[in-house]
Design an enzyme around this catalytic site. Structure first.
Site, PDB file in Angstrom:
ATOM      1  N   LYS A  84      51.263  28.969  31.347  1.00  0.00           N
ATOM      2  CA  LYS A  84      52.102  27.955  31.972  1.00  0.00           C
ATOM      3  C   LYS A  84      53.437  27.862  31.233  1.00  0.00           C
ATOM      4  O   LYS A  84      53.480  27.947  30.002  1.00  0.00           O
ATOM      5  CB  LYS A  84      51.366  26.603  31.941  1.00  0.00           C
ATOM      6  CG  LYS A  84      52.041  25.488  32.738  1.00  0.00           C
ATOM      7  CD  LYS A  84      51.207  24.195  32.708  1.00  0.00           C
ATOM      8  CE  LYS A  84      51.882  23.091  33.502  1.00  0.00           C
ATOM      9  NZ  LYS A  84      51.104  21.828  33.507  1.00  0.00           N
ATOM     10  N   SER A  96      46.767  17.265  35.995  1.00  0.00           N
ATOM     11  CA  SER A  96      47.535  18.487  36.277  1.00  0.00           C
ATOM     12  C   SER A  96      46.800  19.802  36.100  1.00  0.00           C
ATOM     13  O   SER A  96      47.316  20.853  36.461  1.00  0.00           O
ATOM     14  CB  SER A  96      48.794  18.527  35.410  1.00  0.00           C
ATOM     15  OG  SER A  96      49.772  17.653  35.906  1.00  0.00           O
ATOM     16  N   SER A 139      50.528  19.431  38.123  1.00  0.00           N
ATOM     17  CA  SER A 139      51.677  20.239  37.843  1.00  0.00           C
ATOM     18  C   SER A 139      51.388  21.710  37.562  1.00  0.00           C
ATOM     19  O   SER A 139      52.290  22.540  37.680  1.00  0.00           O
ATOM     20  CB  SER A 139      52.426  19.656  36.650  1.00  0.00           C
ATOM     21  OG  SER A 139      51.666  19.805  35.464  1.00  0.00           O
TER      22      SER A 139
END
Lengths: 493, 95
Positions: free
Chosen positions: A78, A180, A156
């Site tokens: 990420k 998330s 997210s």
């Protein structure tokens, strides 16, 4: 072997140990898939040369014997994790051009285990969002598709979810401040676990709300989550909230025996207007656990309703403080200044240009709730409510509950752009089942458990006792085995 | 509590984010929606409850107060938008 990119971590590990497969082959298969998957918007900074070099080193290490389980496994990371020499932007314009001189502890732990980094993954800006639509890179797209619409992979960690569900990598890192990891995992039919607060070091992970943020793995199976989580965890002196506790062999704890475990079903999670399918999935999940020998117990977590409002005080408050560092001085974007502009104009213009709408909104809400005259009314009150939310969980665990079963999300994935004109609060409701877990610092896992009538994946969430990720994974493994979720998105990209 | 345009302007300045005049009404409206949602917290009886400071009951680690890192000005300045002679450069601060 065909379709190497579709392998799980466990199968790839075993094949590499037997000499049937090399990390170089596996990495090449993933790189080819990534190249053809631009339409998913999952990978935003590709590192193929680095990946090939790491794969080569991993193959030598495996050949030498005694390599860790994660050695040679190609991952996506990420964009929130700082990676040395590789752009790390947290999905924000304000970190455009930022190339860290250091590696986050979690990604370093993975590198020490011999993993391969394929590139950086899309996400909502500063991890603030539930649909990956606040990213400076543009949307990540869900590989699941049922009509002409493009669906959100959730957020997210939307890029991570999309990449794993589409088999662009074997697994990915995610982070979870209010849901998330778990919400995007549920939206894309994969597994995601947020460990207990303090399990994973936060050092080098771009901070959003420091008392809530935790990293975790996003994988194709519960077993893979166990293997990868072990490699990510561990005490780190560079994070003062990192737990100095031994990290168990989580995979060895997948015994398949959950007889006598007490699973709580919290009545407050039965929300008004909850779709029947979610309700049905939830009771099916309870039946599966009962069939596996667990005892299903009705429980009450009375302050559940106040979790989201408390979160939307605490998280923006912490964010407004954490994001003060983006001042146009030390890294990233600085606005072009007009003649006569001083340092205040530099800050104000830089932050207006560098932050997107949602980030600006949260920073300002946080500033407001921390400002003189409102600190007690909002921030301190929210922290008191947070203490009550945690006490709700402490109480049920004290009654002997081992884990709590809930839906992961209030709906399946929705269309990109569908929430564009909605009130921001409507988007926040995505995290209604997950956010309590962050406020209480507990481990939570989302496991794919079925499809809705349209054919989109739905997840169940299990919440565990603090530091009992092994037990939680074992229970999740039973849900996974009994749900038998094998559906995969049809390739359209 | 309702936020007016003047408060929105003040908060934007406190947060050091430039918001154009014509966008202030929308911002105030957004604030009001979010704060309206947060108002629910007033229903909770919090008397006698301590505000949470740490989610896990652990004592933060202590260490010797010694220098453990440093001597890397080039690395620290490597990402600066403007760095000169070993320093971060900013517009003039003092008149």
């Amino acid at each position: 072997m065909a379709d190497l990119n579709k392998l799980t971590i466990a199968d790839a590990r075993d094949a590499m140990r037997k000499g049937d497969l090399t990390s170089a082959e596996l990495t090449e298969a993933c790189l080819t898939e990534i190249e053809g998957a631009g339409a998913l918007g999952a990978f935003v900074h590709n590192t193929p040369d680095l990946a090939r070099a790491q794969a080569k080193a991993a193959d030598e290490r495996i050949k030498a014997g005694d390599a860790p389980d994660m050695c040679g496994i190609p991952l996506g990371i990420k964009d929130l994790f700082c990676t040395k020499g590789v752009a790390s932007q947290a999905g924000s314009r304000i970190l455009e051009g930022f190339v860290p001189e250091y590696e986050s502890t979690v990604s370093q732990n993975l590198l020490d285990n011999g993993t391969v980094m394929l590139g950086k993954l899309n996400m909502d800006e500063f991890a603030m969002g539930s649909s990956n639509e606040t990213s400076v890179y543009g949307n990540a797209v869900n590989p699941w598709k049922i009509d002409d619409r493009k669906l959100t992979p959730g957020g997210s960690s939307g890029g991570s979810a999309s990449a794993v569900a589409a088999n662009l990598c074997l697994a990915a890192t995610g982070t979870d401040t209010g849901g998330s990891i778990r919400q995007p995992a549920a939206f894309t039919g994969i597994t995601g676990i947020k460990p207990t607060y303090g399990r994973c070091s936060r050092w080098g992970v771009v901070a959003f709300a420091s008392s809530l943020d935790q990293a975790g793995p996003m994988t194709k199976s519960v077993r893979d989550a166990a293997i990868m989580l072990e490699a990510m965890c561990g005490h780190d002196p560079k994070d003062s909230t990192s737990a100095d506790l031994p990290v168990p062999n989580f995979e060895a704890m997948l015994t398949g025996d959950i007889k006598g475990k007490k699973i709580g079903i919290p009545k407050e999670y039965r929300m008004d207007g909850m779709p029947d399918e979610i309700e049905a999935l939830w009771s099916t999940g309870a039946d599966m656990l009962r069939d596996a020998g667990a005892e299903i117990v009705d429980i009450s977590l009375p302050h559940t309703k106040y979790a989201l409002p408390a979160y939307y005080v605490i998280a923006p408050a912490e964010a407004s403080s954490n994001l003060a560092r983006y001042d146009g001085v030390r890294y990233g974007h600085r606005a072009k200044l007009a003649a006569g502009d001083g340092i205040t104009e530099m800050y104000e213009k830089t932050r207006a240009e560098g932050f997107g709408d949602e980030v600006q909104r949260r920073v300002m809400v946080g500033t407001y709730v921390l400002s003189a005259g409102f600190y007690d009314a909002y921030y301190n009150r929210a922290r008191k409510v947070r203490a009550l939310i945690k006490k709700d969980f402490d109480d049920v665990f004290a009654q002997g509950i081992d884990a709590i079963l809930t839906p992961a999300t209030p709906s399946a994935a929705f269309g990109l752009g569908e929430m564009e004109n909605a009130d921001p609060v409507k988007m926040y409701l995505n995290d209604v089942f997950t956010v309590t877990v962050n406020l209480a610092g507990l481990p939570g896992i989302s496991v794919p458990a079925g499809l809705d009538a349209q054919g989109l994946p739905l997840g169940l969430q299990l919440i565990g006792r603090p530091w009992e990720e092994g037990d939680l994974l074992n229970i999740a493994h039973e849900v996974e085995a009994r749900a038998g979720f094998v559906a995969k998105p049809q390739k359209w990209w | 509590m309702s936020i007016d345009i003047e408060t929105a302007r003040k908060v934007a300045h406190l947060a050091r984010i430039k918001v154009e005049e014509d966008r202030l009404p929308e911002l105030a409206e957004n604030f009001n929606a979010i704060l309206g949602f947060i108002e629910q917290l007033n229903e909770v009886d919090v008397s006698g409850v301590e505000p949470m400071t740490s989610v896990t009951p652990m004592r933060l680690k202590r260490r010797e107060d010694v220098v453990t890192d440093g001597n890397m000005p080039e690395k620290i300045l490597a990402n600066a938008p403007d760095a000169r002679e070993g320093f971060f450069a900013v517009p003039k601060v003092v008149e």
